[in-house]
Write an enzyme that holds these catalytic residues in place. Structure first.
Site, PDB file in Angstrom:
ATOM      1  N   HIS A 151      34.468  50.838 -99.081  1.00 47.89           N
ATOM      2  CA  HIS A 151      33.165  50.679 -98.408  1.00 47.89           C
ATOM      3  C   HIS A 151      33.235  49.592 -97.331  1.00 47.89           C
ATOM      4  O   HIS A 151      32.208  49.021 -96.955  1.00 47.89           O
ATOM      5  CB  HIS A 151      32.056  50.337 -99.409  1.00 47.89           C
ATOM      6  N   SER A 281      39.142  42.925 -70.380  1.00 46.47           N
ATOM      7  CA  SER A 281      37.754  43.043 -69.954  1.00 46.47           C
ATOM      8  C   SER A 281      37.633  42.523 -68.535  1.00 46.47           C
ATOM      9  O   SER A 281      38.277  41.532 -68.170  1.00 46.47           O
ATOM     10  CB  SER A 281      36.830  42.238 -70.887  1.00 46.47           C
ATOM     11  N   ARG A 295      40.405  55.127 -77.128  1.00 46.91           N
ATOM     12  CA  ARG A 295      40.590  56.369 -76.368  1.00 46.91           C
ATOM     13  C   ARG A 295      40.991  57.509 -77.290  1.00 46.91           C
ATOM     14  O   ARG A 295      40.557  58.653 -77.105  1.00 46.91           O
ATOM     15  CB  ARG A 295      41.646  56.165 -75.279  1.00 46.91           C
ATOM     16  N   SER A 326      36.049  85.681 -72.440  1.00 49.17           N
ATOM     17  CA  SER A 326      37.046  85.336 -71.431  1.00 49.17           C
ATOM     18  C   SER A 326      36.818  83.972 -70.790  1.00 49.17           C
ATOM     19  O   SER A 326      37.711  83.111 -70.795  1.00 49.17           O
ATOM     20  CB  SER A 326      37.075  86.410 -70.348  1.00 49.17           C
TER      21      SER A 326
END
Length: 471
Positions: A151, A281, A295, A326
């Site tokens: 948890h 950053s 990512r 298609s």
């Protein structure tokens, strides 16, 4: 810079191999190879196709006049017939026998199956590279104690290597699914407009053995030993569901691993690779964001959602075929492969340079070890004549007090608090003697060792797998 939209999967993330595999060149060349295979089989089985015509078709597989095909498609509104026309211009003596007895899905669907098969084989090798990186990491850290979490709350100790083996086990599950999908793939063959092979009954004068042999020869030429037993105009779109589900499974495993790494990096225990000049950053120069793992999670969400396209398409196929599959398949299938490729490339990068901040891990273990060791301390106190229930209550009250002090930012010493109780019959020094973290990791190291024995034969096959792929 360009003034046209370009998919980030192709411009930023996917490998050169996957981009080539799903390129228009590879697709149309595969169509032409299928037309050659059909003509060759028809010629060998006695239809009015000459060996010279087959050879001329073979000589013009790669010289595709896209401008000619585009102009023709604008006129006839049919991409396959436009390329039949362009192929006939390149091989004029064979123009009259190209596509003999076939329907468009002969080239479109069989080519897709070939591309998907090759894509899956390539992804298998990429997946094994991730497993190999994790195996090396798990071996190095199989006995290093670390705080386990349930948890996302502190639990019993595990080891860093054991945690990596959990990630590996997910990937091996994906590998099993991948191998099953590859091994069970079938070819469509050349089956006619509604899958009845009626056109070939006419061409071969009712000789069904020749029809079967024609399909056997075409399939074998592309590395398949069987066709779907029955079909409509297309191959069953359930195959697409099976393929994208497999890619989704890989995304699920990658997401789970990357998310764990993000949590651990927040605690400064484990970090993904960070280059010397990398900027974390634009505003906060001190940051070391887990951008690769983020990512992976971002792309994995896309792939899991993309996989929903295939079951929706498979479930809505009308009778022998409908064309509403298609446009969706043109996007969802290649993009699914490119996305899985991108995710695995990122996963390789992360697992190849995964860094453990050992001092932070040790500090975290030491911080929580007194709580983890309380059961052992209780057992030792009982051995020394204490009452189990009484000792349990002492541990509970002292632990709650220590936790409250920890939350308040105050200093605390659980062992010192316990040692003042004569019921334990133990000094603080004696209690500290049971605080060896290795005593609390159970069979983690042995579990990792045994698990890696099953993994190593798979890793040994990476070079062989790459040799079978034209990278």
């Amino acid at each position: 810079m360009t003034d046209r939209y370009e998919s980030p999967l192709s411009s930023r993330y996917a490998s050169d191999y996957m981009l080539r595999l799903f390129s228009m060149d590879t697709r149309i060349q595969t169509w032409r190879k299928l037309w050659v295979a059909l003509a060759r089989a028809e010629q060998q089985l006695g239809l009015p196709v000459s060996e010279a015509q087959v050879k001329e078709l073979e000589a013009h597989i790669t010289d595709i006049d896209y401008a000619c095909a585009a102009a023709r498609e604008k006129e006839v509104r049919h991409d396959v017939m436009a390329h039949v026309y362009a192929y006939g211009k390149a091989a004029p003596s064979a123009a009259g026998i190209i596509h003999l007895g076939a329907t468009s899905c002969y080239v479109t669907d069989n080519a897709d199956i070939v591309l998907y098969r090759d894509g899956l084989k390539y992804l298998r090798g990429e997946l094994l590279k991730v497993v190999a990186n994790l195996a090396s990491f798990a071996e190095s850290y199989k006995a290093m104690p670390t705080l386990g979490y349930t948890h996302y709350q502190p639990a019993q100790l595990v080891t860093v290597g054991k945690r990596a083996s959990l990630w590996m086990q997910d990937f091996l599950s994906d590998l099993e699914e991948l191998d099953f999908v590859i091994g069970s793939m079938k070819f469509l063959g050349c089956r006619g407009t509604t899958g009845t092979e009626a056109s070939f009954l006419e061409l071969f004068g009712g000789d069904t053995a020749k029809i079967d042999e024609m399909n056997r020869r075409i399939s074998a030429e592309f590395g398949f030993d069987r066709c779907f037993p029955v079909c409509g105009q297309t191959y069953p779109r359930k195959l697409d569901s099976r393929i994208l589900n497999c890619l989704s499974s890989i995304a699920q495993s990658c997401y789970r691993m990357a998310n764990d790494i993000r949590l651990l990096q927040h605690d400064r225990q484990v970090e993904e690779p960070f280059e010397k000049n990398q900027i974390g950053s634009s505003a906060m120069a001190y940051k070391r964001n887990p951008m690769r793992s983020e990512r992976i999670c971002s792309l994995s969400r896309y792939l899991m959602a993309d996989a929903l396209n295939a079951p929706m398409t498979a479930s809505t196929q009308w009778l022998e075929r409908t064309l509403d599959d298609s446009a969706n398949r043109r996007i969802s299938m290649p993009e699914g492969f490119l996305c899985a490729d991108a995710i695995l490339r990122l996963a390789q990068n992360v697992t190849n340079g995964l860094h453990v901040n050992e001092k932070i891990v040790e500090k975290t273990v030491r911080e929580y070890l007194p709580f983890i060791a309380t059961e052992n301390l209780m057992m030792e106190g009982v051995k020394r004549g204490g009452d189990r229930q009484q000792l349990h209550e002492i541990i509970r009250t002292c632990s709650m007090d220590a936790t409250a002090r920890m939350k308040a930012g105050e200093s605390w010493d659980l062992l010192a608090d316990l040692a003042v109780h004569p019921e334990f019959g133990m000094s603080k020094a004696e209690m500290e003697a049971v605080l060896d973290p290795a005593l609390y990791t159970g069979r983690c190291a042995d579990q990792v060792t045994a698990f890696l024995e099953t993994v190593r034969p798979l890793i040994a096959g990476i070079a062989q797998a790459e040799a079978q792929i034209n990278i």
